[in-house]
Motif scaffolding. Sequence first.
Motif, PDB file in Angstrom:
ATOM      1  N   PHE A 122       0.269   3.103 -17.461  1.00  0.00           N
ATOM      2  CA  PHE A 122       1.388   2.640 -16.640  1.00  0.00           C
ATOM      3  C   PHE A 122       2.459   2.003 -17.529  1.00  0.00           C
ATOM      4  N   TYR A 282       1.678   6.542 -11.309  1.00  0.00           N
ATOM      5  CA  TYR A 282       0.245   6.838 -11.221  1.00  0.00           C
ATOM      6  C   TYR A 282      -0.002   8.294 -10.859  1.00  0.00           C
ATOM      7  N   LEU A 523      -4.452 -14.394  -5.504  1.00  0.00           N
ATOM      8  CA  LEU A 523      -4.735 -14.259  -6.930  1.00  0.00           C
ATOM      9  C   LEU A 523      -5.222 -12.847  -7.205  1.00  0.00           C
TER      10      LEU A 523
ATOM     11  N   LEU B  22       3.401  -4.036   2.442  1.00  0.00           N
ATOM     12  CA  LEU B  22       4.593  -4.418   1.672  1.00  0.00           C
ATOM     13  C   LEU B  22       5.061  -5.826   2.008  1.00  0.00           C
ATOM     14  N   SER B  26       2.886 -10.009  -3.217  1.00  0.00           N
ATOM     15  CA  SER B  26       2.235  -9.457  -4.403  1.00  0.00           C
ATOM     16  C   SER B  26       2.083  -7.946  -4.343  1.00  0.00           C
ATOM     17  N   ALA B  27       2.704  -7.302  -3.355  1.00  0.00           N
ATOM     18  CA  ALA B  27       2.499  -5.857  -3.172  1.00  0.00           C
ATOM     19  C   ALA B  27       2.832  -5.068  -4.437  1.00  0.00           C
ATOM     20  N   LYS B  28       3.957  -5.401  -5.072  1.00  0.00           N
ATOM     21  CA  LYS B  28       4.368  -4.640  -6.252  1.00  0.00           C
ATOM     22  C   LYS B  28       3.382  -4.847  -7.389  1.00  0.00           C
ATOM     23  N   ARG B  29       2.917  -6.072  -7.529  1.00  0.00           N
ATOM     24  CA  ARG B  29       1.947  -6.388  -8.568  1.00  0.00           C
ATOM     25  C   ARG B  29       0.689  -5.538  -8.385  1.00  0.00           C
ATOM     26  N   LEU B  30       0.199  -5.500  -7.149  1.00  0.00           N
ATOM     27  CA  LEU B  30      -1.001  -4.714  -6.868  1.00  0.00           C
ATOM     28  C   LEU B  30      -0.759  -3.246  -7.178  1.00  0.00           C
ATOM     29  N   ALA B  31       0.410  -2.737  -6.784  1.00  0.00           N
ATOM     30  CA  ALA B  31       0.719  -1.331  -7.026  1.00  0.00           C
ATOM     31  C   ALA B  31       0.778  -1.054  -8.522  1.00  0.00           C
ATOM     32  N   ASP B  32       1.428  -1.926  -9.279  1.00  0.00           N
ATOM     33  CA  ASP B  32       1.542  -1.738 -10.728  1.00  0.00           C
ATOM     34  C   ASP B  32       0.172  -1.716 -11.394  1.00  0.00           C
ATOM     35  N   LEU B  33      -0.769  -2.506 -10.841  1.00  0.00           N
ATOM     36  CA  LEU B  33      -2.110  -2.537 -11.425  1.00  0.00           C
ATOM     37  C   LEU B  33      -2.914  -1.304 -11.039  1.00  0.00           C
ATOM     38  N   GLY B  34      -2.412  -0.509 -10.114  1.00  0.00           N
ATOM     39  CA  GLY B  34      -3.100   0.729  -9.788  1.00  0.00           C
ATOM     40  C   GLY B  34      -3.557   0.860  -8.338  1.00  0.00           C
ATOM     41  N   VAL B  36      -2.603   2.198  -5.668  1.00  0.00           N
ATOM     42  CA  VAL B  36      -1.658   3.140  -5.076  1.00  0.00           C
ATOM     43  C   VAL B  36      -2.460   4.100  -4.202  1.00  0.00           C
ATOM     44  N   PRO B  37      -1.819   4.731  -3.233  1.00  0.00           N
ATOM     45  CA  PRO B  37      -2.546   5.620  -2.336  1.00  0.00           C
ATOM     46  C   PRO B  37      -3.411   6.609  -3.108  1.00  0.00           C
ATOM     47  N   LEU B  61      -9.832 -10.533  -6.680  1.00  0.00           N
ATOM     48  CA  LEU B  61      -8.732 -10.623  -5.712  1.00  0.00           C
ATOM     49  C   LEU B  61      -9.044 -11.697  -4.687  1.00  0.00           C
ATOM     50  N   LEU B  65      -4.945 -11.260  -0.540  1.00  0.00           N
ATOM     51  CA  LEU B  65      -4.651  -9.950  -1.110  1.00  0.00           C
ATOM     52  C   LEU B  65      -5.608  -8.895  -0.571  1.00  0.00           C
TER      53      LEU B  65
END
Lengths: 766, 76
Positions: A122, A282, A523, B22, B26-34, B36-37, B61, B65
């Motif tokens: 990523f 992704y 968190l 959304l 923290s939605a974007k953070r979670l998505a960036d970590l992977g 994703v659908p 988590l 979250l």
Amino acid sequence: MSAGASLSLTTLPSVPVRRWTVALVGNPNTGKSTLFNALTGFRQHVANYAGVTVEKKLGRLRAVGDPPEVDILDLPGAYSLDAAAADEDITLRVLLGYEPSTPRPDGVICVVDASNLRRNLFLVSQILELGCPTVVALTMTDVARRRGETIDAPELAKALGVPVIPVLALKGVGVAQLGDAIRKALAGQSGAHCLKFPDCICTALDVLSACSSPDGGHACGDARHHPCRAELLQTLLNPAGIVEGHLSRRCDPRLLSALQEHRARLLSEGIALPTIEAEVRYHWIEEVVSRVTRRDADAAAASRSDRVDDVLAHPVFGLAVFLLLMLIVFQAIYSWASPLMDLVESGFAAVGGWVEGAMTEGALRSLIVDGVIGGVGGVLIFLPQIVILFLFIALLEDCGYMSRAAFVLDRHLRRVGLSGRSFIPLISSFACAVPGILATRVIEDRRSRLITMLVAPLMSCSARLPVYALLISAFIPDTRMLGGYVSTRAVTWLAMYLVGAAVAVVVALGLHALLGSRVVPGLVIELPNYTWPAWKSVVHRAFRAGREFVVNAGTVILACSVIIWALAYYPRPASVHAEFEARRQALAASSASGEPTDADVEPASGDAPDADLEARLARLDAAEAGAYLRQSYLGRFGSWIEPAVRPLGWDWRIGTAAVASFPAREVVVATLATIFNLSADETEDSPELRAALAQASWPDGRPLFTGASALSLMVFFALCCQCVSTLAVIRRETGSWRWPAFTFTYMTALAYLAALGTYQIAIRLG
Amino acid sequence: MNTVTMDLLRRGEQASVVRVDLANPSAKRLADLGFVPGAIVQMLRPGRPCIVRLSNSRLGLSDSLQKSVMLRRVGD
């Protein structure tokens, strides 16, 4: 890309040969630091980013090829360029050339954990869009293999369009090849590698880049900054991010309004702005991973780390293990350090004695023996303990335990308005509150961040360590408890740390209620595999902490010691000297005639006149030293504040030392050393501060320090905010003087009251 | 198709991400970590916070979250 950087370098006359800077980036826990050490061979230079105390580590690439030389800049670990944390913020700012003190890197080494390819790619995909010469260092291939996965490096290189070099930094495998590859990449051409985003986003980017380019429809006002496509993409998808903040200061305001328009249009077209970037990346990553990964076997159902986590991350056992570990750490700090400390102490005593013998009496000798050797030496004695503390912190972090502790404590911290995210700032504050407070930037919620910042200085930082160490070793008896395994000293030690932590909980609860209770955002924390710590880097970190402590002792503490010495030495009115000279002569005369005089301090016993005379002269000398000190500037100030500190069990000397340590807590040890050396109740000045304190007494002869007054002084220092740097960093992070003023006031008040309570209770209990 | 939030997964269960709420900051953070659908998540230790495995990483988590990640159990 690198035009800006090369321009700024060639304009520097002191750099005859062009030098390249390569940024080392990667996710946390990828072995990035180990690789940095392997690449640079510990030839490193640590500084801070302008105005931020986030570490900036720079090292020179081991010379393997021809010049130009390559500097490696180790950037803080990041999962994404979209910063959620201060650390990641720095990474993006440096990579885009926004950091004023750091020229934009000429190239990037991107560290990729082969055992966790998806998430690592990523960041890689974001980096590739920047268009810098890039090389991927593939680490942890051994871990991946153990999981039954093999990564095809040449195939990955083809997919990414940049060289991929597998490295095992600890064994030195691939390190030289990586150096060659980055040199080659720097010398060659490179282009941005952009992913295919949905058409509507691409259209938006086209329009935006046209309107922000110099020859576009609306040229930027000052025509200084023309954002590249990657910057535009980051701005478009991350409203109110760093890039937008930067562009809003540098670019045409029309660009910003265009951004708003396009965001609104994308939203209306059903694009989920916050997550679209991740979905696109992704999607690409899945393709790449399936192409380059070969599964040789099915991964074991539960890894060893999972089984360890059954205990360490358990809500109950995990907490118990955490507390036990802390006890072990403090016990170790105490028992391991003592022999080393004794060594340092006797070393300084020897030097002090030698100087004393070699010089004639006077202000200069007093400055060197009492001020410099006494003050700085008094602090340096604690070097072994500082190093051991940092050794443990580095060890626990390196093996992967720290994130477990944050995980286990999350629910407990949450109850007082903090979160697991507050744990790292708080635990860092045990080393020093300044990086601790800066680390609060990882906390997205403003309120819990503020609360964390305000309670962080209550954690017992390493600067308090000398205070505890000194007083505990001098005044707390070393009794064994629990079957002889634990000493009362270690328990007192732990208690001091717990006092700070316990008060922090109460204060956090109070602030939480005061600022209005609210749900704390969640968190998400990575729990990396447990690994054996890399001893070399652990030792290196402890060594660096030690060096910093020594440098600090040689600068700040030295300066404070000299100032305190001067305030305690001057003025030296001739009247004091004349008075004591007269008394000395009277004493000598009376001893010759055998009659006692009123010049004597105490009535003479009559026996052994010679030895007795000597002792009486010595007492006179001490009384003279005391008289000088009492009427010095410091002494005058001390007697003024004495009524306020008496109820705490302190005399004016301790009170003065406490007040004088306002710039930094550890100064108190130097101050105590200087004051007690100058007022030395014994004739021989002794750099052994412990002995000096143990011999100090009230004017009526009672010992000054008892367990009770030592405890009260320790509690005061556990809770007070005697640290200018902490207050300054709170000011910077909150943007107002209100919070540092609040912090100082509440902590000082708490410290005073708690010390008062401790002393009053302790003397009643005996 | 039954979607559940992450806090309802049992120990060892696997599920694929349907979406991330959304509304969660923290939605974007979670998505960036992977998250994703389509991403596969395995619950390693349920609780508050829980531990999940996402591709090859282990993530902790907290409660809020977990409630904002919608998943479909593998096999459902």
